[in-house]
Design an enzyme around this catalytic site. Structure first.
Site, short mmCIF file in Angstrom:
data_model
loop_
_atom_site.label_atom_id
_atom_site.label_comp_id
_atom_site.label_asym_id
_atom_site.label_seq_id
_atom_site.Cartn_x
_atom_site.Cartn_y
_atom_site.Cartn_z
N ASN A 151 0.81 -1.23 0.00
CA ASN A 151 0.00 0.00 0.00
C ASN A 151 0.84 1.28 0.00
O ASN A 151 0.48 2.26 -0.64
CB ASN A 151 -1.01 -0.01 1.15
CG ASN A 151 -0.37 -0.05 2.51
OD1 ASN A 151 0.71 -0.63 2.68
ND2 ASN A 151 -0.97 0.59 3.47
N GLU A 249 3.37 -5.55 12.23
CA GLU A 249 2.47 -4.40 12.02
C GLU A 249 1.37 -4.89 11.11
O GLU A 249 1.60 -5.14 9.93
CB GLU A 249 3.23 -3.24 11.36
CG GLU A 249 4.38 -2.68 12.18
CD GLU A 249 3.91 -1.94 13.42
OE1 GLU A 249 2.73 -1.53 13.46
OE2 GLU A 249 4.72 -1.80 14.35
N CYS A 283 -3.31 1.56 6.27
CA CYS A 283 -3.72 0.80 7.45
C CYS A 283 -4.34 1.72 8.50
O CYS A 283 -5.05 1.27 9.38
CB CYS A 283 -2.54 0.04 8.02
SG CYS A 283 -1.14 1.11 8.35
N GLU A 462 7.14 0.24 16.17
CA GLU A 462 8.20 0.81 15.35
C GLU A 462 8.32 2.28 15.70
O GLU A 462 7.48 2.83 16.41
CB GLU A 462 7.87 0.63 13.87
CG GLU A 462 7.84 -0.83 13.44
CD GLU A 462 7.65 -1.02 11.94
OE1 GLU A 462 6.87 -0.28 11.33
OE2 GLU A 462 8.30 -1.92 11.38
P1 NAD Z 1 0.01 -9.33 2.89
O1 NAD Z 1 0.02 -9.85 4.29
O2 NAD Z 1 -0.74 -10.07 1.86
O3 NAD Z 1 1.50 -9.20 2.33
C1 NAD Z 1 2.50 -8.47 3.00
C2 NAD Z 1 3.84 -9.04 2.64
O4 NAD Z 1 3.94 -10.37 3.16
C3 NAD Z 1 4.07 -9.16 1.14
O5 NAD Z 1 5.42 -8.86 0.85
C4 NAD Z 1 3.79 -10.63 0.88
O6 NAD Z 1 4.43 -11.14 -0.25
C5 NAD Z 1 4.33 -11.26 2.14
N1 NAD Z 1 3.79 -12.58 2.46
C6 NAD Z 1 2.61 -13.13 2.06
N2 NAD Z 1 2.49 -14.38 2.55
C7 NAD Z 1 3.59 -14.63 3.29
C8 NAD Z 1 4.04 -15.73 4.08
N3 NAD Z 1 3.32 -16.86 4.18
N4 NAD Z 1 5.21 -15.63 4.73
C9 NAD Z 1 5.94 -14.50 4.66
N5 NAD Z 1 5.58 -13.43 3.93
C10 NAD Z 1 4.42 -13.48 3.25
O7 NAD Z 1 -0.48 -7.83 3.01
P2 NAD Z 1 -0.77 -6.82 1.82
O8 NAD Z 1 -2.04 -7.25 1.16
O9 NAD Z 1 0.47 -6.65 1.01
O10 NAD Z 1 -0.99 -5.45 2.62
C11 NAD Z 1 -2.22 -5.04 3.12
C12 NAD Z 1 -2.29 -5.32 4.61
O11 NAD Z 1 -1.22 -4.69 5.28
C13 NAD Z 1 -3.54 -4.74 5.24
O12 NAD Z 1 -4.08 -5.67 6.13
C14 NAD Z 1 -3.02 -3.53 6.00
O13 NAD Z 1 -3.79 -3.13 7.10
C15 NAD Z 1 -1.68 -4.00 6.42
N6 NAD Z 1 -0.80 -2.87 6.73
C16 NAD Z 1 -0.47 -2.63 8.03
C17 NAD Z 1 0.34 -1.55 8.35
C18 NAD Z 1 0.73 -1.24 9.77
O14 NAD Z 1 1.63 -0.44 9.96
N7 NAD Z 1 0.09 -1.83 10.76
C19 NAD Z 1 0.82 -0.72 7.32
C20 NAD Z 1 0.45 -1.00 6.02
C21 NAD Z 1 -0.35 -2.08 5.72
#
Ligand code: NAD
Length: 481
Positions: A151, A249, A283, A462
């Protein structure tokens, strides 16, 4: 067709298996570049390179490490236009947003930790009556894994690697396979900035392959992850029996609480931003808007009118306020939640559907900003993360009631409170089960503050020295004098 490369041991290289994944431009639906479909072998190479680079990097004086990070920050600034265009193309976000938020913040992250490490000192104390002195040394861990989402691609990627590198670790990083381009461009910048080979390695590819291999790797004792709660759970399941240190996060379902005594215009305009910035894919977006009953209709009518005037369209057009959603799959997920809201009895006040944009973006993945009312506070639409341009409006009568509503999800990332009553602002803030509260503002970030969520929104914090503590291992030495 442009090829993205892995960055391993200071070099840009192809994935071991020679396979690639399509990279889409969400505004046009076209494939425009190819991403390495890396696997265990590539992760192994990257970990070996990081291990080899670690002794020298850990011994490099903090000031010198800091100077390299600041050089990277300078180069991000010098390449702002190119990076912003790449971010907009890859993610679908308005170019203007990438130019004013994503890329400047990526550079700030590098600069912040390039300087913070020079002020990061550990503690010592004398033990009265026993003639002994304790001092605590903070050692870097070695090789750490950083996994980031799509995002805010470069912004969140640098938010992890900057403190990890500053603290003297070597990093194997995995950007999202949905938006890998700016991380790739960053590898070129790191080479130009003189970052020694192997200190930062970037391995592109799917989460279930690269992310999983990195999480399970026995020589990577620390994982810093930002992404969805379900992925965080999978990472924790792998990491826990290996006793890895974890920072998670995760997702959010943030309340935006508007009391009748608020500064109306400020609450209105900021709520438009906090609902729909980056197509609602931040997020920290406030997706549940609770409005004190005397203000409900006035706020609702003004909010709907302003939102209907937002321009949805080509991210490269400077008048565009709402760009494309990041992928077709994500758009379908968002649309399915709008259907669910209807089934749950919600009324769509505006939006509620995919939008066809004329011209070069006619096949893009655009969704109209959507406002829904008439739902109960604890239905699925109001408790599950949608992560798109969709918000719900709900009236409330008392403080107790809105606190109950706000806290009723499993998430606990952030909240926004609008009131001119000082006592109430503090009283309500303290009762919200979230890691970050904004009062009369939203997304005002100060990099020194702890950032992160409670409950299913994450583990750890963080920001500031918190992250430098996370990325170091404290060791106490007790000396009898
Ligand atoms: P996602 O969990 O699908 O992917 C995040 C990352 O994890 C990607 O690089 C992905 O390739 C990797 N990943 C996926 N499966 C994995 C596994 N089994 N093992 C290790 N890595 C793996 O999330 P997304 O769709 O890319 O992002 C959206 C989500 O992120 C939303 O839920 C949002 O709220 C959250 N988010 C949180 C914050 C925060 O600071 N709390 C900030 C931004 C986004």
């Amino acid at each position: 067709m442009e090829y993205i490369h892995n960055y391993i041991n200071g070099q840009l290289i192809a994935p071991a298996a020679g396979q690639y994944i399509h990279n889409y431009n969400p505004a046009t639906g076209e494939v425009y570049s190819l991403i390495p479909d890396s696997g265990e072998q590539d992760v192994e190479l990257a970990v070996q390179a990081a291990q080899a680079a670690f002794p020298a990097w850990a011994k490099t004086p903090a000031e010198k490490r800091g100077r390299i990070l600041m050089k990277i920050a300078d180069l991000i600034e010098e390449n702002l236009d190119r990076l912003a265009e790449a971010e907009s193309l890859d993610n679908g976000k308005p170019l203007k947003l990438a130019q004013t938020v994503d890329i400047p913040r990526a550079s700030s992250n590098m600069r912040f930790y390039g300087t913070a490490i020079q002020h990061f000192a550990s503690e010592a104390h004398y033990m009265e009556g026993t003639d002994a002195i304790n001092y605590t040394v903070r050692h870097p861990h070695g090789v750490v894994g950083c996994i980031s989402p799509w995002n805010l691609p470069l912004y969140l990627f640098t938010w992890k690697i900057a403190p990890a590198l500053a603290a003297g670790n070597c990093v194997v990083a995995k950007p999202s396979e949905v938006t890998p381009m700016t991380a790739f461009l960053l590898s070129e910048i790191c080479m130009e900035a003189g970052l020694p080979a192997g200190v930062l390695n970037i391995v592109h590819g799917y989460g279930h392959k690269v992310g999983a291999a990195l999480t399970a790797h026995p020589k990577v004792p620390v994982i810093s992850f930002t992404g969805g709660t379900a992925t965080g759970k999978a990472i924790a399941a792998t990491a826990a029996p290996m006793f890895k240190k974890l920072s998670l996060e995760l997702g959010g379902k943030n309340p935006n609480i508007i009391f009748a005594d608020c500064d109306f215009n400020n609450a209105l305009y900021t709520s438009i931003h906090s609902s729909f910035a980056n197509q609602g894919q931040i997020c920290l977006c406030g997706s549940r808007i609770f409005i004190e009953r005397p203000l409900y209709e006035k706020f609702r009518d003004a909010f709907v009118a302003k939102v209907q005037a937002l321009t949805v369209g080509d991210p490269l057009d400077e008048n565009t306020k709402i760009g494309a959603l990041v992928s077709e799959q994500h758009m379908q997920k968002v649309l399915s939640y709008i259907e669910l809201a209807k089934q749950e009895g919600g009324t769509i006040l505006t939006g509620g559907e995919q939008i066809k944009v004329e011209g070069r973006c006619e096949n893009g993945w655009f969704v109209a900003p959507t406002i829904i009312e008439g739902l109960t506070y604890n239905c699925r639409t109001n408790t599950e993360e949608i992560f798109g341009p969709v918000v719900t409006l709900m009236p409330f009568d008392t403080e107790e009631e809105v606190i109950l509503y706000a806290n009723c999800t499993d998430y606990g990332l952030s909240a926004t409170v609008w009131t001119q009553n000082l006592q109430r602002a503090h009283r309500v803030s303290h009762q919200l089960h979230v890691g970050v509260v904004w009062v009369n503002t939203w997304l005002l970030r100060d990099l020194r503050t702890p950032f992160g969520g409670m409950k299913n929104s994450g583990v750890g914090r963080e920001g500031g020295f918190e992250t430098l503590r996370f990325f170091t291992e404290p060791q106490n030495v007790c000396v009898k004098l």
